[in-house]
Design an enzyme around this catalytic site. Structure first.
Site, PDB file in Angstrom:
ATOM      1  N   GLU A  11       4.030 -18.016  17.059  1.00 39.01           N
ATOM      2  CA  GLU A  11       5.742 -17.605  16.180  1.00 39.01           C
ATOM      3  C   GLU A  11       6.057 -17.109  17.848  1.00 39.01           C
ATOM      4  O   GLU A  11       6.209 -15.766  18.141  1.00 39.01           O
ATOM      5  CB  GLU A  11       5.426 -15.880  15.576  1.00 39.01           C
ATOM      6  CG  GLU A  11       5.181 -15.857  14.326  1.00 39.01           C
ATOM      7  CD  GLU A  11       4.587 -14.891  13.324  1.00 39.01           C
ATOM      8  OE1 GLU A  11       5.855 -14.761  12.573  1.00 39.01           O
ATOM      9  OE2 GLU A  11       4.246 -13.772  14.208  1.00 39.01           O
ATOM     10  N   ASP A  53      -0.004 -14.768  16.791  1.00 41.03           N
ATOM     11  CA  ASP A  53       0.839 -14.075  16.204  1.00 41.03           C
ATOM     12  C   ASP A  53       2.150 -13.551  17.216  1.00 41.03           C
ATOM     13  O   ASP A  53       1.383 -12.739  18.468  1.00 41.03           O
ATOM     14  CB  ASP A  53       0.392 -12.999  15.802  1.00 41.03           C
ATOM     15  CG  ASP A  53       0.799 -11.974  14.533  1.00 41.03           C
ATOM     16  OD1 ASP A  53       1.953 -12.034  13.691  1.00 41.03           O
ATOM     17  OD2 ASP A  53       0.799 -10.479  15.612  1.00 41.03           O
TER      18      ASP A  53
END
Length: 712
Positions: free
Chosen positions: A438, A409
């Site tokens: 990400e 994340d």
């Protein structure tokens, strides 16, 4: 914690730099001399700079004497005033890391048959105590821990302390703080304290999985433990739980497969679960009262108790999660854990901040906590012990829970060195394991060239990145709800669509792309974040929603790179217009199995597209050179796109593959490459790895909002 009253403050900000703040109320903030007392004598400080502030005067002083961090010192002024030397910004210096970086693999608790070992890294503490509760929940006992090399405190306690609860008390800057063990493997309900467990009691043998040769062979299916089974029509007994997600052969009221068995039937390879490490936002003792995605991490190495049948039993959540992972493996599928190492839930309450204040989190030029994550703190992964924690944690999850990959994340918050170390450690365990993240470029105070972002993907080559260029090209801008992408009929995205379908590596006239290799491109149009594709199209007042939705999802699966599906995307998942459902009710977030039953035709179509991708490696070429050698785009009039995979007989049954996409409302004609008959694998109604029809002639008809795959 009792606040300490001081006449003035002194901080060790570098190994030999002391910053002193004299309030205006104290001798008008004036002193011509300062001293550090080392226990024997007063050693003069050299005043290098005097800076007037609003309520005090700052003195920056140099000392020829190098204070020993972890010991008590006093600082005196010319008036006879005295204060303690507090630990300041020195903890964020490279010299501090060089002095105290610990390489051992024994932090936390080691449970042995006849004794229990405790170790905690707390170099700035002057005292540390272990707080122990026995299994009968009696009054806790305190035991003094002993300082060793690199600021590691330890204690050996006789006996196996299985199921004892524990925490640490650390004294820093004259203040005592209580904190849970950052390395805890088990906790009480809602994570109030750590619990000592014997992990041997939960061990399972990892099952042998089908061969997995290359990241581009993956198809990732993202879901949430609770969302997957909580719907009334899921047919699952333990709804919303680890064991519910592990149930097999469950069915909806109409008799169609649900849950894990349904996912298996789709033809995906990897299930990515949203965070299942311990998080805040859901009361584990009353879990249905609240909902949360799980991006509020607290105890990074502990499964969350809200998905357990008994959160009061420290063993249950561990064994139940392992049972879920084993059930996924039994179906020949792999498991990816969504890992949230970029921030904690509340910095001030975090064990990291309690044990070594100021070290584990980034601070800006003004000394304030940075907030590139948008949640109030950025984890300082570039620091030696912060990086070590992440790598140690990844190793623990991989080895103990038999994970097959991780999704990072907000990976752009983390630094390149940490992600390289993660990839290296994961390779030691399972070279085939996927790492994706990400790679957004976020405003955090490390140099841009050190961020694990898309712009620096050349430095982390075997880590996939979520491709926002693909997402926004095919669907339309995520941050402009009303922007329509290629699949929604926007012709201006045609050329970009060609590039992203080729893995975003640069093809044709474009010699460079967003990525160097297709395995770096995680292609998607929908995830747990933001509006679902269906909800975006509804908000836009889009025509032919079902056809366009099918087209967009199929383009994800037919592009070079790694395809990523949001669970329920294949049956038009909706969150009723909610764009950020991280704490919305179950009836917004659940997988609606009745909606799935109503859209079985589309599910079958997506299953067919998946079978086509799986049947021929030309749809998932493993490197840029092969894509540029075998893939080309034919000069179709916009907005039609046509690509050809030529001379690909060595990769599968067919020598030539032609794919066409028509996002317009008009019927179009596509020019077929070369002479001869073609077999159809997919048209606007059907998709299958086995031919469903034949094409003759030099052109093919493309109905509105449709695709065509022809082979020979």
């Amino acid at each position: 914690m009792i606040a300490i009253k001081r006449m003035f403050d002194a901080y060790l900000d570098e190994m030999q730099t002391i910053t002193i703040l004299l309030p205006h109320s104290y001798h008008h903030g004036s002193s011509s001399a300062f001293y550090i007392h080392d226990g024997n004598e007063n050693i003069p400080l050299v005043i290098q700079e005097r800076i007037p502030l609003a309520d005090s005067v700052k003195y920056i002083c140099y000392t020829t004497f190098r204070p020993d961090i972890g010991k008590m010192y006093s600082v005196l002024d010319e008036h006879g005033g005295k204060t303690d030397l507090q630990i300041g910004a020195v903890i964020r210096t490279k010299e501090f890391d060089q002095s105290f970086a610990y390489e051992g693999d024994d932090l936390g608790v080691t449970l042995l048959p006849d004794k229990t070992l405790f170790k905690i890294w707390a170099p700035t503490s002057t005292q540390v105590k272990l707080k122990l509760w026995n299994k009968d929940d009696g009054a806790p006992e305190l035991r003094v821990m002993h300082r060793g090399d690199k600021g590691v405190w330890s204690i050996e306690v006789d006996g196996s302390l299985e199921l004892y609860r524990y925490s640490f008390l650390v004294c820093i800057n004259l203040e005592w703080r209580e904190a849970a063990d950052p390395y805890a493997k088990a906790v009480t309900a809602n994570g109030k304290s750590g619990v000592i467990v014997n992990l041997e009691k939960t061990r399972r043998t990892k099952q042998v999985l089908p061969g997995f040769d290359h990241p581009c062979d993956a198809v990732i299916y993202e879901t949430h433990v609770r969302d997957l089974t909580i719907h009334p029509a899921s047919g699952v007994v333990h709804k919303g739980k680890y064991l519910g997600a592990a149930e097999l052969d469950t069915k909806s009221p109409s008799g169609e497969a649900t849950g894990l068995s349904y996912i298996k039937s789709l033809g995906i390879t990897h299930i990515e679960f949203l965070p299942f490490h311990d998080f805040e936002g859901v009361d584990e003792l009353d879990p249905l009262k609240e909902y949360n995605w799980g991006y509020n991490p607290v105890h990074f190495n502990v499964p969350d108790g809200s998905y357990s049948l008994d959160p009061n039993d420290p063993y249950k959540r561990i064994s139940e999660l392992k049972q879920l992972i084993s059930a996924v493996h039994s179906q020949g599928l792999r498991v990816i854990m969504d890992a949230v190492y970029n921030h904690v839930y509340i910095r001030e309450k975090s064990p990291f901040e309690q044990i070594v204040p100021g070290y584990y989190f980034r601070h800006d030029a003004d000394g304030l906590p940075s907030n590139g994550t948008g949640v109030g703190n950025d984890f300082a992964s570039e620091r030696a012990m912060a990086r070590k924690f992440i790598v140690d944690s990844v190793r623990y999850w991989m080895e103990e829970f038999h994970l097959d990959g991780l999704r990072f994340d907000l990976m752009g918050i983390l630094d390149i060195g940490t992600m390289q170390a993660v990839r290296k450690k994961v390779d030691e365990i399972d070279h085939s394991a996927l790492i994706i993240g990400e790679g957004w470029d976020l405003n955090t105070p490390i140099p841009n060239e050190e961020k694990a972002s898309i712009g620096n993907q050349a430095k982390i080559p075997r880590i996939g990145q979520f491709n926002d260029w693909f997402r926004d090209t095919i669907k339309g801008s995520t941050f402009n709800l009303y922007d329509r992408g290629y699949a929604l009929g926007n012709e201006r995205y045609t050329e970009s669509a060609k590039q992203v379908m080729a893995g975003s590596i640069g093809i044709g006239k474009r010699k460079t792309g967003l990525f160097l290799e297709p395995a770096q491109s995680v292609n998607y149009v929908e995830s747990h974040d933001n509006h679902t594709l269906w909800d975006k199209m509804e908000a836009c007042g889009q025509d032919s929603i079902e056809k366009r939705h099918r087209l967009a999802t199929s383009m994800v699966l037919l592009a070079q790179g790694i395809p990523f599906l949001h669970s329920g995307q294949e049956f038009f998942r909706t969150k009723r217009g909610t764009g950020n459902s991280y704490r919305s009710p179950d009836d917004v977030n659940w997988l609606d199995w009745e909606l799935r039953d109503a859209n079985l035709e589309n599910v079958r179509y997506i299953q067919g597209i998946l079978s086509i991708r799986r049947s021929h490696q030309a749809f998932r070429l493993p490197n840029t050179s092969l894509i540029r050698s075998h893939m080309s785009f034919s000069p179709q009039p916009p907005p039609v796109i046509g690509y050809t995979l030529s001379d690909v007989g060595m990769f599968g049954k067919w020598t030539t593959i032609a794919a066409f996409f028509n996002p317009s409302l008009d019927k179009k004609s596509a020019e077929l490459p070369g002479e001869g008959d073609w077999k159809i694998l997919a048209d606007e109604k059907q998709a299958s790895a086995e031919p469903i029809g034949v094409l003759t002639g030099k052109s093919a008809e493309l109905p509105p909002c449709s695709l065509l795959i022809a082979v020979r």
